[in-house]
Design a protein around this motif. Structure first.
Motif, PDB file in Angstrom:
ATOM      1  N   UNK A  95      49.824 -13.488   5.011  1.00 17.71           N
ATOM      2  CA  UNK A  95      50.506 -14.140   3.891  1.00 17.71           C
ATOM      3  C   UNK A  95      51.952 -14.477   4.270  1.00 17.71           C
ATOM      4  N   UNK A  96      52.463 -15.619   3.734  1.00 21.50           N
ATOM      5  CA  UNK A  96      53.822 -16.089   3.995  1.00 21.50           C
ATOM      6  C   UNK A  96      54.063 -16.360   5.478  1.00 21.50           C
ATOM      7  N   UNK A  97      53.026 -16.893   6.127  1.00 19.12           N
ATOM      8  CA  UNK A  97      53.151 -17.286   7.528  1.00 19.12           C
ATOM      9  C   UNK A  97      52.506 -18.648   7.696  1.00 19.12           C
ATOM     10  N   UNK A  98      52.949 -19.373   8.726  1.00 18.84           N
ATOM     11  CA  UNK A  98      52.380 -20.684   9.067  1.00 18.84           C
ATOM     12  C   UNK A  98      52.306 -20.776  10.582  1.00 18.84           C
ATOM     13  N   UNK A  99      51.085 -21.047  11.086  1.00 15.63           N
ATOM     14  CA  UNK A  99      50.878 -21.139  12.527  1.00 15.63           C
ATOM     15  C   UNK A  99      50.561 -22.588  12.890  1.00 15.63           C
ATOM     16  N   UNK A 100      51.208 -23.062  13.945  1.00 12.34           N
ATOM     17  CA  UNK A 100      51.021 -24.436  14.414  1.00 12.34           C
ATOM     18  C   UNK A 100      49.970 -24.445  15.527  1.00 12.34           C
ATOM     19  N   UNK A 101      48.944 -25.292  15.364  1.00 13.49           N
ATOM     20  CA  UNK A 101      47.842 -25.373  16.322  1.00 13.49           C
ATOM     21  C   UNK A 101      47.960 -26.680  17.106  1.00 13.49           C
ATOM     22  N   UNK A 102      47.830 -26.567  18.428  1.00 10.62           N
ATOM     23  CA  UNK A 102      47.800 -27.738  19.296  1.00 10.62           C
ATOM     24  C   UNK A 102      46.402 -27.873  19.891  1.00 10.62           C
ATOM     25  N   UNK A 103      45.945 -29.121  19.962  1.00 10.55           N
ATOM     26  CA  UNK A 103      44.642 -29.393  20.572  1.00 10.55           C
ATOM     27  C   UNK A 103      44.866 -30.259  21.807  1.00 10.55           C
ATOM     28  N   UNK A 104      44.585 -29.681  22.910  1.00  7.85           N
ATOM     29  CA  UNK A 104      44.767 -30.363  24.196  1.00  7.85           C
ATOM     30  C   UNK A 104      46.215 -30.839  24.367  1.00  7.85           C
ATOM     31  N   UNK A 105      47.166 -29.953  23.967  1.00  5.12           N
ATOM     32  CA  UNK A 105      48.578 -30.215  24.176  1.00  5.12           C
ATOM     33  C   UNK A 105      49.254 -31.030  23.097  1.00  5.12           C
ATOM     34  N   UNK A 106      48.507 -31.479  22.084  1.00  2.00           N
ATOM     35  CA  UNK A 106      49.101 -32.277  20.999  1.00  2.00           C
ATOM     36  C   UNK A 106      48.954 -31.511  19.678  1.00  2.00           C
ATOM     37  N   UNK A 107      49.907 -31.817  18.774  1.00  2.00           N
ATOM     38  CA  UNK A 107      49.856 -31.148  17.468  1.00  2.00           C
ATOM     39  C   UNK A 107      48.568 -31.510  16.750  1.00  2.00           C
ATOM     40  N   UNK A 108      47.900 -30.485  16.227  1.00  3.07           N
ATOM     41  CA  UNK A 108      46.648 -30.699  15.511  1.00  3.07           C
ATOM     42  C   UNK A 108      46.798 -30.438  14.012  1.00  3.07           C
ATOM     43  N   UNK A 109      47.212 -29.246  13.675  1.00  4.22           N
ATOM     44  CA  UNK A 109      47.346 -28.897  12.256  1.00  4.22           C
ATOM     45  C   UNK A 109      48.164 -27.613  12.115  1.00  4.22           C
ATOM     46  N   UNK A 110      48.491 -27.293  10.862  1.00  3.66           N
ATOM     47  CA  UNK A 110      49.229 -26.061  10.549  1.00  3.66           C
ATOM     48  C   UNK A 110      48.320 -25.150   9.748  1.00  3.66           C
ATOM     49  N   UNK A 111      48.151 -23.941  10.218  1.00  9.03           N
ATOM     50  CA  UNK A 111      47.293 -22.963   9.555  1.00  9.03           C
ATOM     51  C   UNK A 111      48.113 -22.163   8.544  1.00  9.03           C
ATOM     52  N   UNK A 112      47.633 -22.099   7.315  1.00  2.00           N
ATOM     53  CA  UNK A 112      48.278 -21.278   6.272  1.00  2.00           C
ATOM     54  C   UNK A 112      47.575 -19.924   6.195  1.00  2.00           C
ATOM     55  N   UNK A 113      47.937 -19.108   5.235  1.00  2.00           N
ATOM     56  CA  UNK A 113      47.381 -17.758   5.118  1.00  2.00           C
ATOM     57  C   UNK A 113      45.870 -17.827   4.875  1.00  2.00           C
ATOM     58  N   UNK A 114      45.119 -17.005   5.606  1.00  2.00           N
ATOM     59  CA  UNK A 114      43.669 -16.956   5.440  1.00  2.00           C
ATOM     60  C   UNK A 114      42.929 -16.943   6.773  1.00  2.00           C
ATOM     61  N   UNK A 115      41.584 -17.116   6.705  1.00  3.73           N
ATOM     62  CA  UNK A 115      40.713 -17.071   7.876  1.00  3.73           C
ATOM     63  C   UNK A 115      40.451 -18.502   8.352  1.00  3.73           C
ATOM     64  N   UNK A 116      40.534 -18.696   9.702  1.00  5.33           N
ATOM     65  CA  UNK A 116      40.360 -20.024  10.273  1.00  5.33           C
ATOM     66  C   UNK A 116      39.528 -19.923  11.553  1.00  5.33           C
ATOM     67  N   UNK A 117      38.780 -21.025  11.867  1.00  5.67           N
ATOM     68  CA  UNK A 117      37.967 -21.116  13.077  1.00  5.67           C
ATOM     69  C   UNK A 117      38.566 -22.190  13.984  1.00  5.67           C
ATOM     70  N   UNK A 118      38.813 -21.842  15.233  1.00  2.00           N
ATOM     71  CA  UNK A 118      39.372 -22.772  16.221  1.00  2.00           C
ATOM     72  C   UNK A 118      38.292 -23.140  17.252  1.00  2.00           C
ATOM     73  N   UNK A 119      38.497 -24.260  17.895  1.00  2.87           N
ATOM     74  CA  UNK A 119      37.624 -24.638  18.999  1.00  2.87           C
ATOM     75  C   UNK A 119      38.045 -23.881  20.248  1.00  2.87           C
ATOM     76  N   UNK A 120      37.165 -23.135  20.824  1.00  2.94           N
ATOM     77  CA  UNK A 120      37.550 -22.339  22.004  1.00  2.94           C
ATOM     78  C   UNK A 120      37.945 -23.223  23.178  1.00  2.94           C
ATOM     79  N   UNK A 121      38.984 -22.776  23.832  1.00  5.75           N
ATOM     80  CA  UNK A 121      39.510 -23.423  25.023  1.00  5.75           C
ATOM     81  C   UNK A 121      40.070 -24.825  24.756  1.00  5.75           C
ATOM     82  N   UNK A 122      40.095 -25.249  23.493  1.00  2.50           N
ATOM     83  CA  UNK A 122      40.633 -26.566  23.145  1.00  2.50           C
ATOM     84  C   UNK A 122      41.829 -26.413  22.210  1.00  2.50           C
ATOM     85  N   UNK A 123      41.672 -25.598  21.156  1.00  2.64           N
ATOM     86  CA  UNK A 123      42.756 -25.352  20.189  1.00  2.64           C
ATOM     87  C   UNK A 123      43.560 -24.128  20.621  1.00  2.64           C
ATOM     88  N   UNK A 124      44.880 -24.272  20.550  1.00  5.09           N
ATOM     89  CA  UNK A 124      45.786 -23.180  20.935  1.00  5.09           C
ATOM     90  C   UNK A 124      46.854 -23.017  19.852  1.00  5.09           C
TER      91      UNK A 124
END
Length: 310
Positions: A28-57
């Motif tokens: 809670x009260x956190x925001x994580x920035x996800x990059x896909x193959x070196x480019x900005x993909x999306x911002x994750x808010x509080x909760x459970x999320x699924x990423x693409x392995x070896x692609x999303x970082x």
């Protein structure tokens, strides 16, 4: 069998790694920035999320809570060329995690440097004597300037607080002397005002005392005059009553002769008193003629005529 067991173990390790890379929980009260193959993909808010392995970082992790950054002490020069040491605290909050990640390289360092330069600029606009009383205004101006500068970074500056303003020792000594002189001046003013109020109160008291004494004397004179008037009226009333009664006695049968007898007694009594008071007497020639004296006195009292008979 041993080879098969090794393959199973390797597959199990790979499954664990894939799961750890794909399944994430954002607090809670956190925001994580996800990059896909070196480019900005999306911002994750509080909760459970699924990423693409070896692609999303997950590249950046930001806290959305209010954060306090300590601004180190620095030397500022006032408008009257006095050096003062000033430090403070800046409170900020990340509103946009994407801009906070890609808008500035080192967010905390940039805000610290920006706060210091803005503070030096604001201190340089005012004199030393006003730095303490203008503290709140300086804080407001710093918040406005910092908020404008940090808006592209996705950061909101909430407030700025100056912790300490420390002038040089010689300036502090001069300020102490000035404050002492000011206190002594106020003390002298208060003492003189107290003496003036005391003198005014004493004069006012004397004035009221004189007024009260004059009013008391006036009332005493009024009371004495009223008393004397009452006494005169009482004497006159008593004299009138006595004369009225004397007239009634004279008008009664035998009253005229009684008055003659009373006058004769009083005449003889007064002559006896003169003989007692002095050895030398001057007597009238007709002293032995009591009848003539009585006749002279009775002329004043006329004998009433007897009532006419039918």
């Amino acid at each position: 069998m041993s080879g098969l067991t090794g393959v199973v173990i390797v597959l199990a390790v790979l499954v664990v790694i894939v799961i750890s890379k794909t399944a994430v929980v954002v607090p809670q009260q956190n925001a994580w920035v996800v990059e896909r193959l070196g480019r900005y993909s999306r911002t994750l808010t509080a909760g459970f999320h699924i990423l693409l392995p070896f692609v999303d970082v997950i590249r950046y992790r930001h806290s959305l809570k209010e954060t306090a950054i300590d601004i180190p002490e620095q030397v500022c020069i006032t408008r009257d060329n006095v050096q003062v040491h000033v430090d403070g605290l800046v409170y900020l909050k990340v509103l946009d995690a994407e801009r906070a990640s890609y808008g500035i390289t080192d967010l905390q360092f940039a805000i610290t440097q920006l706060a210091q330069t803005t503070l030096r600029s604001e201190i340089g606009r005012i004199d030393l004597d006003r730095t303490f009383e203008e503290r709140s205004n300086i804080n407001i101006q710093l918040v406005n300037e910092l908020d404008k500068a940090t808006e592209p970074w996705g950061v909101k500056v909430l407030r700025y607080e100056i912790k300490n303003i420390t002038p040089p020792q010689d300036v502090l000594a001069a300020m102490e002397k000035q404050m002492r002189a000011e206190r002594e001046k106020r003390a002298s003013i208060l003492t003189s005002e107290g003496q003036r109020e005391s003198a005014i109160n004493v004069a006012e008291g004397d004035k009221q005392r004189v007024i009260k004494e004059s009013e008391a004397a006036k009332q005493r004179q009024i009371n004495e005059a009223e008393g004397e008037a009452s006494a005169i009226l009482a004497v006159a009333q008593a004299t009138a009553d006595g004369l009225r009664k004397l007239a009634d006695v004279v008008a009664a049968p035998g009253g005229y002769e009684a008055v003659q007898l009373r006058l004769a007694e009083a005449y003889i009594q007064q002559l006896g008193g003169l003989a007692k008071e002095s050895t030398t007497l001057v007597l009238p020639a007709s002293l032995s003629d009591v009848g003539s004296m009585l006749a002279l006195a009775m002329k004043v009292i006329q004998r009433p005529a007897p009532p006419a008979t039918a």
